[in-house]
Motif scaffolding. Structure first.
Motif, PDB file in Angstrom:
ATOM      1  N   UNK A  62       0.814  -1.225   0.000  1.00  0.00           N
ATOM      2  CA  UNK A  62       0.000   0.000   0.000  1.00  0.00           C
ATOM      3  C   UNK A  62       0.851   1.280   0.000  1.00  0.00           C
ATOM      4  N   UNK A  63       2.155   1.123  -0.113  1.00  0.00           N
ATOM      5  CA  UNK A  63       3.036   2.301  -0.125  1.00  0.00           C
ATOM      6  C   UNK A  63       2.641   3.237  -1.268  1.00  0.00           C
ATOM      7  N   UNK A  64       2.719   4.552  -0.994  1.00  0.00           N
ATOM      8  CA  UNK A  64       2.371   5.533  -2.043  1.00  0.00           C
ATOM      9  C   UNK A  64       3.536   6.483  -2.276  1.00  0.00           C
ATOM     10  N   UNK A  65       3.530   7.059  -3.466  1.00  0.00           N
ATOM     11  CA  UNK A  65       4.628   7.985  -3.804  1.00  0.00           C
ATOM     12  C   UNK A  65       4.460   9.295  -3.034  1.00  0.00           C
ATOM     13  N   UNK A  66       5.579   9.821  -2.549  1.00  0.00           N
ATOM     14  CA  UNK A  66       5.586  11.147  -1.917  1.00  0.00           C
ATOM     15  C   UNK A  66       6.003  12.122  -3.022  1.00  0.00           C
ATOM     16  N   UNK A  67       5.154  13.073  -3.346  1.00  0.00           N
ATOM     17  CA  UNK A  67       5.438  13.958  -4.501  1.00  0.00           C
ATOM     18  C   UNK A  67       6.590  14.927  -4.217  1.00  0.00           C
ATOM     19  N   UNK A  68       6.610  15.482  -2.986  1.00  0.00           N
ATOM     20  CA  UNK A  68       7.621  16.497  -2.711  1.00  0.00           C
ATOM     21  C   UNK A  68       8.047  16.365  -1.256  1.00  0.00           C
ATOM     22  N   UNK A  69       9.314  16.440  -0.993  1.00  0.00           N
ATOM     23  CA  UNK A  69       9.772  16.395   0.400  1.00  0.00           C
ATOM     24  C   UNK A  69      11.048  17.208   0.560  1.00  0.00           C
ATOM     25  N   UNK A  70      11.420  17.427   1.827  1.00  0.00           N
ATOM     26  CA  UNK A  70      12.591  18.274   2.086  1.00  0.00           C
ATOM     27  C   UNK A  70      13.862  17.434   2.080  1.00  0.00           C
ATOM     28  N   UNK A  71      15.000  18.107   1.855  1.00  0.00           N
ATOM     29  CA  UNK A  71      16.306  17.439   1.933  1.00  0.00           C
ATOM     30  C   UNK A  71      16.447  16.723   3.272  1.00  0.00           C
ATOM     31  N   UNK A  72      16.050  17.446   4.357  1.00  0.00           N
ATOM     32  CA  UNK A  72      16.251  16.888   5.696  1.00  0.00           C
ATOM     33  C   UNK A  72      15.489  15.583   5.882  1.00  0.00           C
ATOM     34  N   UNK A  73      14.230  15.589   5.478  1.00  0.00           N
ATOM     35  CA  UNK A  73      13.434  14.374   5.660  1.00  0.00           C
ATOM     36  C   UNK A  73      13.970  13.233   4.793  1.00  0.00           C
ATOM     37  N   UNK A  74      14.332  13.554   3.550  1.00  0.00           N
ATOM     38  CA  UNK A  74      14.844  12.505   2.656  1.00  0.00           C
ATOM     39  C   UNK A  74      16.160  11.948   3.202  1.00  0.00           C
ATOM     40  N   UNK A  75      16.988  12.829   3.791  1.00  0.00           N
ATOM     41  CA  UNK A  75      18.264  12.362   4.345  1.00  0.00           C
ATOM     42  C   UNK A  75      18.022  11.431   5.535  1.00  0.00           C
ATOM     43  N   UNK A  76      17.031  11.757   6.372  1.00  0.00           N
ATOM     44  CA  UNK A  76      16.717  10.877   7.520  1.00  0.00           C
ATOM     45  C   UNK A  76      16.246   9.513   7.010  1.00  0.00           C
ATOM     46  N   UNK A  77      15.391   9.564   6.018  1.00  0.00           N
ATOM     47  CA  UNK A  77      14.853   8.329   5.442  1.00  0.00           C
ATOM     48  C   UNK A  77      15.985   7.426   4.943  1.00  0.00           C
ATOM     49  N   UNK A  78      16.925   8.054   4.214  1.00  0.00           N
ATOM     50  CA  UNK A  78      18.042   7.287   3.659  1.00  0.00           C
ATOM     51  C   UNK A  78      18.914   6.754   4.791  1.00  0.00           C
ATOM     52  N   UNK A  79      19.145   7.582   5.811  1.00  0.00           N
ATOM     53  CA  UNK A  79      19.989   7.149   6.924  1.00  0.00           C
ATOM     54  C   UNK A  79      19.370   5.965   7.667  1.00  0.00           C
ATOM     55  N   UNK A  80      18.039   5.984   7.761  1.00  0.00           N
ATOM     56  CA  UNK A  80      17.364   4.919   8.509  1.00  0.00           C
ATOM     57  C   UNK A  80      16.903   3.777   7.605  1.00  0.00           C
ATOM     58  N   UNK A  81      17.552   3.577   6.480  1.00  0.00           N
ATOM     59  CA  UNK A  81      17.377   2.320   5.762  1.00  0.00           C
ATOM     60  C   UNK A  81      16.619   2.350   4.451  1.00  0.00           C
ATOM     61  N   UNK A  82      16.076   3.509   4.004  1.00  0.00           N
ATOM     62  CA  UNK A  82      15.359   3.507   2.721  1.00  0.00           C
ATOM     63  C   UNK A  82      16.397   3.403   1.597  1.00  0.00           C
ATOM     64  N   UNK A  83      16.526   2.205   1.035  1.00  0.00           N
ATOM     65  CA  UNK A  83      17.596   1.900   0.090  1.00  0.00           C
ATOM     66  C   UNK A  83      17.522   2.753  -1.181  1.00  0.00           C
ATOM     67  N   UNK A  84      16.375   3.353  -1.413  1.00  0.00           N
ATOM     68  CA  UNK A  84      16.180   4.100  -2.652  1.00  0.00           C
ATOM     69  C   UNK A  84      17.218   5.222  -2.819  1.00  0.00           C
ATOM     70  N   UNK A  85      17.796   5.720  -1.724  1.00  0.00           N
ATOM     71  CA  UNK A  85      18.861   6.723  -1.811  1.00  0.00           C
ATOM     72  C   UNK A  85      20.014   6.339  -0.892  1.00  0.00           C
ATOM     73  N   UNK A  86      21.241   6.462  -1.378  1.00  0.00           N
ATOM     74  CA  UNK A  86      22.421   6.259  -0.521  1.00  0.00           C
ATOM     75  C   UNK A  86      22.418   7.382   0.533  1.00  0.00           C
ATOM     76  N   UNK A  87      22.691   7.055   1.792  1.00  0.00           N
ATOM     77  CA  UNK A  87      22.549   8.054   2.862  1.00  0.00           C
ATOM     78  C   UNK A  87      23.329   9.354   2.659  1.00  0.00           C
ATOM     79  N   UNK A  88      24.446   9.315   1.936  1.00  0.00           N
ATOM     80  CA  UNK A  88      25.249  10.545   1.811  1.00  0.00           C
ATOM     81  C   UNK A  88      24.780  11.435   0.660  1.00  0.00           C
ATOM     82  N   UNK A  89      23.830  10.962  -0.150  1.00  0.00           N
ATOM     83  CA  UNK A  89      23.473  11.662  -1.391  1.00  0.00           C
ATOM     84  C   UNK A  89      23.057  13.107  -1.192  1.00  0.00           C
TER      85      UNK A  89
END
Ligand code: ADP
Ligand code: ASP
Ligand code: MG
Length: 485
Positions: free
Chosen positions: A262-289
């Motif tokens: 049931x996951x849905x696409x997030x249309x727009x988000x902030x650098x900070x939130x995306x960085x947290x997501x990547x740091x906590x395991x969302x493989x879609x982005x490398x944490x340092x990106x």
């Protein structure tokens, strides 16, 4: 690299308003001939801008190289050579279907040369019987060398004026093999000196992601999944207008779609939130990106190469997703470590523990400390026996494997008291451990057994992203009519 310096360089090397777009294609986006043809179509659609292409190794190749290296170091050279042979055949077949004539012969020659070097490295590994991180970086770098040469020729065959750029000659890092960090000033200068003239000549530079080298030319890598980071590094060095991460999902989603349908696409988000997501395991982005993109304020898009017309996710300096919780992540293969002072309360404990973990380059994901006791989470237990030995006489070290860290990410989430209570009510029967509200206000995370990841993520997703009610039955009146009315 200071913001001021990069502004000066931007003015001296580029006309302001120049429109560089860095496009990174992940493993599945170059996995076969159909994927590479889609890539060509996407690059052609961006030729109004100055396009730079960064590619990962073909899907599964990095894992296969690792497998071959491990086999060789364990004395199984035959198996290692066979694995590498299958990688060679796959690239040759792709070259055959995407490139003709003399360009094919030239590419074939290049690939053969690279494969001979790879085979010789496997022989060395068999002789030395060890695969340390330095040799591993050398080994893994072949994947992106092959793919970038192949994609460059495929773009040329399609009529684009593409030029291969060896990322190892441009991205310069420290010698922390396996997870190297770029040396910014040198990297920025080399990328500008190499890539800008190509762009000015109307060419499309193609680089392998993930790979780099030390200032002495020893190959390094930026960590698994590091091609995203390469794209952001290139984008920042060139003051790009945008960085596009082309992958196999429609964008950053409310959770990993492999965990919850049931996951849905997030249309727009902030650098900070995306960085947290990547740091906590969302493989879609490398944490340092996101760090280089944030520094230069470059918009990052995450897009699906299988559906190029989709809007994807736009990541910018400031944005609100509109939800209390923006996304739920899960980081698997986490170990929970308990460190207890053997002298009761010990104000020096934290300092000693930091020093020992640092000495063993053991990255800590989360930490909670009291006077005589420290709980922390690590992604790898490899260094723990040596760490425990070093702390003997100071503290006892125990750890448990097979845990996963589930994390709720959202702007100001920590200031919304009902988020934590609703989350824990949802998983209260699951032996939840170590609850941690992130230092940043944007995360609440907890530990579960690895076997419970899917179930806990699905339950939380159901609570924070409820499915819309099914359309009501209006007794025969068509839904189109209802909407119009
Ligand atoms: P690529 O090879 O293109 O770099 P990756 O496999 O590294 O692709 O990353 C894409 C994968 O990330 C998706 O297939 C998806 O399973 C996973 N993923 C994890 N969390 C998320 C998320 N929040 N949104 C989208 N994808 C996610
Ligand atoms: N090929 C590398 C990996 O599999 C880097 C990447 O794909 O981003 O980790
Ligand atoms: Mg990736």
């Amino acid at each position: 690299m200071s913001g001021l310096r990069s502004e000066r360089q931007r003015q001296s090397r580029f006309e302001r308003g120049d429109d560089v777009v860095v496009m990174k294609f992940g493993g599945t986006s170059v996995e076969d001939a159909a994927a590479i043809r889609r890539l060509i179509g996407i690059v052609q659609s961006r030729l109004g801008a100055q396009a730079v292409v960064v590619v990962s190794a073909l899907a599964r190749v990095t894992d296969q190289l690792l497998e071959a290296g491990t086999a060789a170091a364990n004395g199984h050279l035959g198996a290692a050579l066979e694995t590498v042979r299958s990688i060679y055949v796959r690239h040759e077949q792709l070259a055959d279907s995407l490139v003709d004539g003399s360009a094919y012969s030239a590419l074939d020659g290049e690939l053969r040369g690279e494969f001979r070097a790879l085979e010789s490295l496997l022989h060395d590994l068999e002789a030395s019987r060890q695969l340390d991180l330095k040799s591993q970086d050398h080994l893994l770098s072949f994947g992106e060398c092959f793919s970038s040469r192949l994609v460059k020729e495929a773009l040329c065959q399609a009529g684009l004026d593409a030029a291969h750029v060896d990322a190892r000659a441009c991205i310069v890092t420290d010698a922390r093999h396996g997870q190297a960090t770029p040396v910014w000033d040198v990297t920025e200068q080399r990328l500008q000196e190499t890539v800008i003239p190509l762009l000015e000549a109307g060419q499309v530079p193609v680089l392998g992601g993930f790979i780099a080298s030390t200032c002495d030319g020893v190959p390094t890598t930026l960590g698994r999944g590091g091609s995203d980071f390469s794209a952001a590094i290139v984008g920042a060095a060139l003051c790009a207008a945008r960085v596009e991460i082309w992958t196999d999902v429609d964008g950053i989603m409310t959770t990993d779609p492999k965990l919850c349908s049931e996951a849905r696409v997030i249309r727009k988000m902030s650098f900070d939130e995306a960085a947290e997501l990547a740091h906590f395991g969302a493989k879609v982005l490398h944490p340092a990106t996101l760090a280089p993109a944030m520094r230069e304020n470059i918009t990052v898009y995450v897009l699906n190469s299988r559906r190029p017309a989709g809007e994807g996710t736009e990541i910018v300096a400031r944005a609100k997703t509109g939800n209390l919780v923006s996304a739920i992540t899960a980081k698997r293969r986490v170990a929970a470590v308990e460190i207890e002072s053997v002298h009761g309360m010990n104000s020096e404990l934290l300092r000693s523990v930091y020093a020992v973990f640092d000495r063993h380059s053991c990255a800590v994901d989360l930490m909670a400390a009291s006077l005589g006791r420290i709980s922390l989470l690590v992604g790898s237990t490899a260094a723990l026996p040596a760490i425990a030995a070093d702390l003997r006489g100071v503290a006892e070290v125990r750890w448990e494997n097979h845990k996963a860290l589930v994390c709720l990410v959202g702007e100001n989430i920590r200031r919304q008291p009902d988020v934590a209570s609703r989350a824990f009510a949802a998983v209260s029967d699951m032996d939840v451990r170590v609850v941690c509200q992130g230092a940043s206000d944007r995360t609440i995370s907890f530990l579960v057994e690895e076997s419970k990841v899917e179930e806990s993520v699905q339950r939380l997703h159901g609570i924070f992203f409820p499915q819309p009610e099914p359309a009501r039955d209006w007794g025969g009146i068509s839904s189109a009519f209802c909407q119009a009315g």
